[in-house]
Write a protein that holds these residues in place. Structure first.
Motif, mmCIF file in Angstrom:
data_model
loop_
_atom_site.group_PDB
_atom_site.id
_atom_site.type_symbol
_atom_site.label_atom_id
_atom_site.label_comp_id
_atom_site.label_asym_id
_atom_site.label_seq_id
_atom_site.Cartn_x
_atom_site.Cartn_y
_atom_site.Cartn_z
ATOM 1 N N ASN A 169 0.821 -1.212 0.000
ATOM 2 C CA ASN A 169 0.000 0.000 0.000
ATOM 3 C C ASN A 169 0.853 1.259 0.000
ATOM 4 N N HIS A 170 1.994 1.195 0.718
ATOM 5 C CA HIS A 170 2.842 2.387 0.789
ATOM 6 C C HIS A 170 3.440 2.703 -0.583
ATOM 7 N N ILE A 171 3.824 1.676 -1.319
ATOM 8 C CA ILE A 171 4.320 1.891 -2.681
ATOM 9 C C ILE A 171 3.231 2.538 -3.536
ATOM 10 N N LEU A 172 2.016 2.012 -3.408
ATOM 11 C CA LEU A 172 0.904 2.537 -4.194
ATOM 12 C C LEU A 172 0.602 3.991 -3.832
ATOM 13 N N VAL A 173 0.563 4.303 -2.529
ATOM 14 C CA VAL A 173 0.289 5.674 -2.084
ATOM 15 C C VAL A 173 1.379 6.619 -2.573
ATOM 16 N N THR A 174 2.632 6.159 -2.502
ATOM 17 C CA THR A 174 3.755 6.990 -2.952
ATOM 18 C C THR A 174 3.636 7.306 -4.443
ATOM 19 N N VAL A 175 3.288 6.303 -5.238
ATOM 20 C CA VAL A 175 3.124 6.511 -6.673
ATOM 21 C C VAL A 175 1.963 7.459 -6.954
ATOM 22 N N LEU A 176 0.836 7.243 -6.277
ATOM 23 C CA LEU A 176 -0.336 8.085 -6.498
ATOM 24 C C LEU A 176 -0.075 9.536 -6.092
ATOM 25 N N ALA A 177 0.690 9.721 -5.011
ATOM 26 C CA ALA A 177 1.040 11.082 -4.589
ATOM 27 C C ALA A 177 1.995 11.723 -5.589
ATOM 28 N N ALA A 178 2.928 10.922 -6.115
ATOM 29 C CA ALA A 178 3.921 11.455 -7.050
ATOM 30 C C ALA A 178 3.277 11.928 -8.348
ATOM 31 N N ILE A 179 2.226 11.248 -8.779
ATOM 32 C CA ILE A 179 1.575 11.644 -10.041
ATOM 33 C C ILE A 179 0.376 12.564 -9.813
ATOM 34 N N GLY A 180 0.175 12.980 -8.546
ATOM 35 C CA GLY A 180 -0.830 13.993 -8.257
ATOM 36 C C GLY A 180 -2.235 13.497 -8.032
ATOM 37 N N ILE A 181 -2.428 12.178 -7.909
ATOM 38 C CA ILE A 181 -3.781 11.658 -7.658
ATOM 39 C C ILE A 181 -4.113 11.732 -6.165
ATOM 40 N N ALA A 182 -3.168 11.300 -5.332
ATOM 41 C CA ALA A 182 -3.351 11.410 -3.873
ATOM 42 C C ALA A 182 -2.648 12.659 -3.371
ATOM 43 N N PRO A 183 -3.169 13.315 -2.326
ATOM 44 C CA PRO A 183 -2.499 14.490 -1.771
ATOM 45 C C PRO A 183 -1.081 14.157 -1.312
ATOM 46 N N LYS A 184 -0.172 15.098 -1.449
ATOM 47 C CA LYS A 184 1.237 14.865 -1.123
ATOM 48 C C LYS A 184 1.419 14.364 0.311
ATOM 49 N N GLY A 185 0.703 14.930 1.252
ATOM 50 C CA GLY A 185 0.880 14.549 2.650
ATOM 51 C C GLY A 185 0.377 13.166 2.995
ATOM 52 N N THR A 186 -0.317 12.505 2.068
ATOM 53 C CA THR A 186 -0.840 11.167 2.324
ATOM 54 C C THR A 186 0.279 10.181 2.631
ATOM 55 N N VAL A 187 1.424 10.338 1.985
ATOM 56 C CA VAL A 187 2.557 9.448 2.228
ATOM 57 C C VAL A 187 3.032 9.592 3.672
ATOM 58 N N ASP A 188 3.107 10.835 4.165
ATOM 59 C CA ASP A 188 3.519 11.079 5.552
ATOM 60 C C ASP A 188 2.542 10.444 6.532
#
Length: 361
Positions: free
Chosen positions: A303-322
């Motif tokens: 899930n962390h890999i997925l969240v990181t990718v989604l945040a990097a391409i602008g789908i998930a908010p940047k702070g979601t990874v944190d």
């Protein structure tokens, strides 16, 4: 031949990625997809700033010990974590004892049904869920008991999610959700036939305040059950490792401070309740409640890999990874608390409001 091999390899990789993320992963099973992760009521561009704001509360610890500051503190936390909880864990934001031969979902449902069975309500009775989240327990309890459940949560985003889920489940006639502070509930005196709280009152700066509110809104003779987060008799405040674990749990779960198991009954008596039963549901012969956390480590990294990718391409908010990283670290503290026996998230206390209040007797 080379083109065919390339096509087959690409198809295999695509199929593997789909299985890894969508089939093996939780997103498609829990009602919240990874591509829909958000910051709750916080706009996407402000998620990281609010994450920093959340941690700033711990630099001013006295502020999270006051009733005035707790709503902002807890509301910020649940804006940040609600989507991740629902995506990665489910609609019931709590733990339950592991039951051999039962799925996590079944064990969770049985843990919730036990709560309403303890307060002995009948179909048509009106009960209050004190700290309802997105309403997972509410729906299980309403379906099981046919009682009318009114849930209260401080977080507007959770109110909207709960109402959506209630309607989808066909239970909106039995389940009502209101936004409010459980330290100042917007309900008349003596208006409910019972009450329950599942791992929610730990967010109150003073347990006495929320117990007093529950006492006020339930009818004389009614029962209230709460599953409390506590330190156990094994906890030693002069043990640095114990202190580190408990502080890690507090900071990763928006808690003003964990209470000792020995304080719960005395607090309840202080506001007028009679103690009917008290038991730590995490103690043997119950099987470890933290098994699910241990089993979820591989899922976390996926899930962390997925969240990181989604945040990097602008789908998930940047702070979601944190936020996701914070929750993983907190899961480790929770596991250590369970393994060592110094922490329990299910210290059950069953209370009755006397037919005659202490002030009248």
């Amino acid at each position: 031949m080379d083109a065919l091999a390339l096509f087959c390899t690409g198809a295999l990789l695509a199929g593997g990625l789909y299985w890894f993320v969508c089939v093996l992963g939780p997103a498609e099973q829990k009602g919240k997809r990874a591509v829909d992760l958000s910051g709750g009521s916080i706009s996407a561009e402000k998620v990281r700033d609010n994450y920093k704001q959340y941690w700033s509360f711990f630099r001013r610890p006295k502020e999270i010990e006051t009733a005035e500051k707790v709503p902002d503190f807890v509301d910020t936390f649940y804006n940040l974590v609600t989507d991740i909880y629902e995506w990665g864990w489910g609609q019931s934001f709590h733990f339950s004892p592991f039951i051999s031969g039962k799925s996590h979902r079944e064990a969770t449902r049985l843990h919730e049904e036990m709560a309403v069975d303890l307060i002995d309500v009948k179909p048509g009775d009106r009960i209050v869920d004190v700290g309802c989240g997105v309403g997972g327990p509410m729906r299980a309890i309403a379906a099981h008991s046919r009682a009318k459940v009114v849930g209260i949560t401080i977080n507007e985003y959770q109110v909207n999610r709960a109402r959506l889920h209630n309607k989808k489940a066909g239970l909106d006639s039995l389940c009502e959700v209101v936004r409010g502070n459980f330290l100042e509930m917007p309900f008349p005196d003596n208006s409910f036939d019972g009450a329950y709280s599942i791992e929610a009152t730990c967010h109150a700066p003073k347990l006495e305040d929320v117990y007093a509110e529950v006492f006020r809104v339930i009818k004389p003779g009614s029962l209230f059950v709460s599953y409390e987060w506590v330190t156990t008799d094994k906890y030693r405040d002069d043990n640095p490792e114990h202190v580190e674990v408990i502080q890690g749990i507090e900071r990763g779960d928006a808690l003003p401070g964990l209470r000792s198991y020995s304080d719960i009954a005395e607090t309840a008596k202080k506001v007028g309740f009679e103690v009917v039963k008290e038991k730590d549901l995490a103690k043997p012969p119950a099987l470890p409640w933290w098994t699910r956390l241990k089993m979820g480590r591989i899922a976390y990294w996926r899930n962390h890999i997925l969240v990181t990718v989604l945040a990097a391409i602008g789908i998930a908010p940047k702070g979601t990874v944190d936020v996701h990283d914070m929750l993983f670290k907190t899961a480790d503290y929770l596991t250590r608390g369970g393994d060592s026996g110094i922490f329990s998230p299910m210290h059950m206390i069953l209370l009755r409001k006397p037919m005659v209040s202490p002030s009248e007797s």
